[in-house]
Design an enzyme around this catalytic site. Structure first.
Site, PDB file in Angstrom:
ATOM      1  N   LYS A 127       0.805  -1.233   0.000  1.00  0.00           N
ATOM      2  CA  LYS A 127       0.000   0.000   0.000  1.00  0.00           C
ATOM      3  C   LYS A 127       0.831   1.272   0.000  1.00  0.00           C
ATOM      4  CE  LYS A 127      -2.686  -2.907   2.678  1.00  0.00           C
ATOM      5  NZ  LYS A 127      -2.565  -3.544   3.943  1.00  0.00           N
ATOM      6  N   GLU A 151      -5.282  -3.340  -7.162  1.00  0.00           N
ATOM      7  CA  GLU A 151      -6.552  -3.768  -6.568  1.00  0.00           C
ATOM      8  C   GLU A 151      -6.364  -4.336  -5.161  1.00  0.00           C
ATOM      9  OE1 GLU A 151      -9.871  -3.550  -8.158  1.00  0.00           O
ATOM     10  OE2 GLU A 151     -10.049  -3.652  -5.993  1.00  0.00           O
ATOM     11  N   GLU A 211      -0.909  -7.412   9.171  1.00  0.00           N
ATOM     12  CA  GLU A 211       0.328  -6.971   8.520  1.00  0.00           C
ATOM     13  C   GLU A 211       1.522  -7.606   9.237  1.00  0.00           C
ATOM     14  OE1 GLU A 211       0.362  -4.650   5.704  1.00  0.00           O
ATOM     15  OE2 GLU A 211      -1.633  -5.479   5.872  1.00  0.00           O
ATOM     16  N   LYS A 226      -5.468   2.971   3.500  1.00  0.00           N
ATOM     17  CA  LYS A 226      -6.444   2.674   2.443  1.00  0.00           C
ATOM     18  C   LYS A 226      -7.270   3.916   2.116  1.00  0.00           C
ATOM     19  CE  LYS A 226      -6.394  -2.185   3.633  1.00  0.00           C
ATOM     20  NZ  LYS A 226      -6.799  -3.151   4.635  1.00  0.00           N
ATOM     21  N   GLY A 319      -6.563 -11.877   3.750  1.00  0.00           N
ATOM     22  CA  GLY A 319      -6.433 -13.335   3.630  1.00  0.00           C
ATOM     23  C   GLY A 319      -5.524 -13.718   2.479  1.00  0.00           C
TER      24      GLY A 319
HETATM   25  N1  HSE Z   1      -3.779  -6.303   7.353  1.00  0.00           N
HETATM   26  C1  HSE Z   1      -4.775  -5.976   6.385  1.00  0.00           C
HETATM   27  C2  HSE Z   1      -6.145  -6.168   7.022  1.00  0.00           C
HETATM   28  C3  HSE Z   1      -4.601  -6.847   5.180  1.00  0.00           C
HETATM   29  O1  HSE Z   1      -6.232  -6.780   8.078  1.00  0.00           O
HETATM   30  O2  HSE Z   1      -7.122  -5.690   6.467  1.00  0.00           O
HETATM   31  C4  HSE Z   1      -5.369  -6.423   4.000  1.00  0.00           C
HETATM   32  O3  HSE Z   1      -4.982  -5.143   3.568  1.00  0.00           O
END
Ligand code: HSE
Length: 343
Positions: A127, A151, A211, A226, A319
Site C-alpha cells: 500500500k 486492486e 500486517e 487505504k 487473507g
Molecule cells: N492487514 C490488512 C487487514 C490486510 O487486516 O485488512 C489487508 O490489507
C-alpha cells in the site's frame, strides 16, 4: 507473461498458489500462461530462472523456511541486487507484494520506478507507494505506456477499486465509508463472542490477516492508508495522514464490549473519507445497522455518488488467497489490455 515477484509472504504465496491451481483454467479460458521468472525477498535475496521457476518448488521452499530452500537446478540464479535483477530480467510485469511502509513507501517505490524504466507493467499489493506517491507512479507508467494496477491494496480481492475507478467511471464519488481492515474486524467480532483481545489478535495473525507488524492494523494506520489510496485514486486528491483523525481499537476493553452488547450495539472500526479529509475510529453501531453484520475478515465500502446514489460492496478484506486473487485479477486486466493492443 513473465512475472517478477517481490515479497513472498502470505500474499505472494497466495498468488503463486492460485497460479499453480488455476494454470489450466487460465490457459484455456483466458489464454494466459503466467511464468514466474523471479522472486525476491528482503531477507533471502533474489531467485531467477529465465525459463520460469517451478511453482510447487517455490511454495515448498516457503513452507520450509524461505527462498534459500528452493532447489539448485540448472539455470537457477541467485543473489543479485534487486534493482539489477529487475533491469536484467526482461520480464513483462513486476508484482510488489512486500511489507507496507506507510512512512516512506520504500524500498517498494524505487523498485516500481525501476520496473517502469525497464518498461514493465506494475501491480502492487504493497500500500505504501500508492498511498504516498500515486501521481508519480501514474506519470512514470504513462511515460512508458505501461499499466499500473493495485486492486489488492484496498479490500483484498473484493473489487473495490475496479468498482470505483473502472465500473463507476463517469459518475463522481463524493465520499466513501466502511470497514476497511480485516484484522480489527476479526478481533472485534471475536471479542463480541467472548474471546480476549490477545487471543483474537494471535488468531488473526495465524490466519494471515494481519500486517507483518500488526500495530499498523490495531492502531488504525492500515485502514488510514487505504483512505489515502481512495483519496489519491478516486478523488484524485493528495491527502496525508495529517488530514485524517486516526484511532485504533487498542483502547477498547472487554468491559466496553460488554456494555455495547447490553445496549444491543456492537463496535466497528469505521473509516470515512471525503476529498477534504477523513477519519478512522471505533464506533458503536446498533445491531440493526447493515455494517453490524459485516463480521470477521469481511470488509464493506459504501460509495456515495452523484449519479448512482449509494453503492455498497461487501466481501473479504484480507487473507492469503483472497489477496492473492487481487493480483491475479490485475494480471488478467493487463493481459486483456495487451491482447487488445495487439489486435
Ligand atoms: N492487514 C490488512 C487487514 C490486510 O487486516 O485488512 C489487508 O490489507
Amino acid at each position: 507473461v513473465k512475472i517478477l515477484l517481490i515479497g513472498f509472504g502470505v500474499v505472494g504465496q497466495g498468488f503463486v498458489e492460485l497460479l499453480r491451481d488455476k494454470a489450466q483454467e487460465l490457459a484455456q479460458r483466458y489464454h494466459l500462461r503466467p511464468v514466474i521468472v523471479g522472486v525476491a525477498t528482503r531477507s533471502q535475496g533474489t531467485l531467477f530462472h529465465p525459463e520460469g521457476l517451478n511453482l510447487s518448488h517455490l511454495l515448498d521452499a516457503a513452507a520450509a523456511g524461505g527462498l534459500r530452500q528452493y532447489p539448485d537446478s540448472e539455470g537457477v540464479q541467485r543473489g543479485e541486487d534487486i534493482k539489477t535483477w529487475i533491469q536484467r530480467s526482461e520480464a513483462d510485469v513486476l508484482i510488489e507484494a512486500s511489507a507496507t511502509n506507510l512512512e516512506t513507501g520504500q524500498p517498494a517505490l524505487d523498485y516500481c520506478m525501476t520496473a517502469f524504466e525497464a518498461e514493465m507493467h506494475v501491480i502492487l499489493a504493497n500500500k505504501g507507494p500508492i498511498a504516498l506517491a500515486y501521481n508519480e507512479l501514474r506519470a512514470a507508467a504513462h511515460m512508458v505506456k505501461r499499466v499500473l494496477r493495485f486492486e489488492a491494496t484496498v479490500m483484498a480481492g473484493t473489487p473495490s477499486l475496479a468498482l470505483a475507478l473502472d465500473a463507476l467511471a463517469g459518475s463522481t464519488v463524493l465520499e466513501a465509508r466502511g470497514i476497511l481492515n480485516g484484522t480489527t474486524n476479526y478481533i472485534l467480532t471475536q471479542m463480541h463472542q467472548g474471546q480476549p483481545y490477545p487471543e483474537a489478535l494471535a488468531e488473526a495473525q495465524r490466519l494471515g490477516y494481519a500486517e507483518t507488524d500488526p500495530r499498523g492494523d490495531v492502531e488504525g494506520w492500515d485502514a488510514a492508508g487505504k483512505l489515502l489510496i481512495l483519496a489519491a485514486t478516486v478523488f484524485e486528491t493528495r491527502l496525508t495522514m495529517h488530514d485524517l483523525q486516526v484511532t485504533g481499537i487498542t483502547g477498547i476493553t472487554t468491559q466496553d464490549i460488554i456494555d455495547a452488547k447490553q445496549a444491543g450495539e456492537c463496535y466497528k472500526l469505521i473509516a470515512h473519507i471525503t476529498p477534504q479529509g477523513g477519519s478512522v475510529q471505533p464506533v458503536r453501531l446498533p445491531l440493526s445497522d447493515p455494517l453490524a453484520s459485516v463480521s470477521n475478515a469481511l470488509n464493506a465500502l459504501t460509495l456515495k455518488t452523484d449519479v448512482m446514489g449509494d453503492i455498497t460492496l461487501i466481501g473479504p478484506g484480507a487473507g492469503r488467497r483472497q489477496t492473492g486473487f487481487a493480483l491475479l485479477a490485475d494480471l488478467l486486466v493487463i493481459h486483456r489490455t495487451q491482447a487488445a493492443a495487439l489486435e
